[in-house]
Write a protein that holds these residues in place. Structure first.
Motif, short mmCIF file in Angstrom:
data_model
loop_
_atom_site.label_atom_id
_atom_site.label_comp_id
_atom_site.label_asym_id
_atom_site.label_seq_id
_atom_site.Cartn_x
_atom_site.Cartn_y
_atom_site.Cartn_z
N LYS A 42 4.99 -14.87 0.81
CA LYS A 42 4.65 -14.47 2.18
C LYS A 42 3.20 -13.98 2.17
N VAL A 43 2.57 -13.93 3.34
CA VAL A 43 1.15 -13.63 3.43
C VAL A 43 0.93 -12.31 4.16
N LEU A 44 0.22 -11.39 3.52
CA LEU A 44 -0.17 -10.13 4.14
C LEU A 44 -1.51 -10.34 4.84
N VAL A 45 -1.56 -10.03 6.13
CA VAL A 45 -2.73 -10.31 6.95
C VAL A 45 -3.25 -9.03 7.59
N CYS A 46 -4.56 -8.85 7.52
CA CYS A 46 -5.23 -7.79 8.28
C CYS A 46 -5.68 -8.39 9.61
N ARG A 47 -5.09 -7.93 10.69
CA ARG A 47 -5.39 -8.51 12.00
C ARG A 47 -6.79 -8.17 12.50
N HIS A 48 -7.40 -7.11 11.98
CA HIS A 48 -8.73 -6.71 12.44
C HIS A 48 -9.81 -7.72 12.05
N ASP A 49 -9.68 -8.27 10.83
CA ASP A 49 -10.78 -9.10 10.33
C ASP A 49 -10.35 -10.38 9.64
N GLY A 50 -9.05 -10.68 9.59
CA GLY A 50 -8.58 -11.94 9.02
C GLY A 50 -8.42 -11.96 7.52
#
Length: 199
Positions: free
Chosen positions: A30-38
Motif C-alpha cells: 500500500k502507498v503512504l501519501v502526503c496530500r500537501h506535497d505529493g
C-alpha cells in the motif's frame, strides 16, 4: 502537482478493522501519501503490536495521554517520539478500545524524492531515504503534529491502494530492537526489497 492518491483508492475505514496480525501483511505494497506535497512511499516492512497481549506495545498497561490514539478510532496515525530524537508512525487498527497498531517500518520511495532528500540530507541514495521507521518519518515529515491524523478522510496523510497486491509470501520474522517480547514473529516485509531496514 502529481498527487499519488489521484491514481488509486484511499483505503476505507473498514480495511483497518482487523487484528494487527492480519492487517500488517496486508499493508505491504500500500502507498503512504502526503496530500500537501505529493510525497509518497510504498510500504515494504511492518510490525504488529497487540495491546494488552503484547508486553512491547505502548498500550500494554492501558490507556494514557501518550498512547490514547492507539485506542481508536481506527484508521488514524499513532505517532510517538523515541530515544529523545525520533518520530515513528503507526496505523491504528482493530476495534475502538483494543489498543492495537501496526508500525510502518520502511517505505520504497515512489514520488516526491527531491522533498525527501531535502528532509533527509544524510541519505546517500534512494534506499536510505525511508529504510527504517525514524528515517521514513523524517523523509515524509511525520512528527507529533500528525498524532491522531485521519488516514481515511484526513487532509495530511492517507493510505492508498494503487492496484499493487500485497505479496502472497511475505517474509515473516521476529521484531527488531525490542527488550520485551522480542521473540514474537510479528514483523513482515516484502521479500528481496532493497528498501527494508534489515534482513
Amino acid at each position: 502537482m502529481n498527487v499519488w492518491s489521484d491514481t488509486g483508492a484511499v483505503l476505507p475505514r473498514a480495511f483497518y478493522r482487523r487484528d494487527p496480525l492480519v492487517l500488517a501483511p496486508l499493508l505491504l505494497n500500500k502507498v503512504l501519501v502526503c496530500r500537501h506535497d505529493g510525497r509518497a512511499g510504498r510500504i515494504v516492512e511492518v510490525e504488529a503490536y497487540h495491546g494488552s497481549d503484547d508486553p512491547a506495545a505502548h498500550s500494554y498497561r492501558g490507556k494514557t495521554r501518550r498512547n490514547a490514539v492507539m485506542f481508536g478510532p481506527v484508521g488514524h496515525l499513532y505517532v510517538y517520539f523515541t530515544y529523545g530524537m525520533h518520530w515513528c508512525g503507526n496505523v491504528v487498527c482493530g476495534d475502538d478500545g483494543n489498543g492495537w497498531a501496526v508500525l510502518i517500518r520502511a517505505l520504497q520511495p515512489v514520488a516526491g524524492l527531491d522533498l525527501m532528500y531535502a528532509a533527509r540530507s544524510r541519505a546517500k541514495n534512494d534506499r536510505q531515504l525511508c529504510n527504517g521507521p525514524a528515517r521514513l518519518a523524517q523523509a515524509m515529515s511525520i512528527n507529533g503534529a500528525q498524532d491522531g491524523g485521519d488516514l481515511v478522510n484526513g487532509d495530511a496523510y492517507v493510505l492508498v491502494d494503487d492496484g499493487t497486491p500485497a505479496p502472497k509470501r511475505p517474509v515473516q520474522t521476529t521484531r527488531i530492537g525490542l527488550s520485551k517480547a522480542a521473540e514474537y514473529p510479528w514483523r513482515w516485509y516484502v521479500a528481496d526489497s532493497p528498501y527494508i531496514s534489515k534482513k
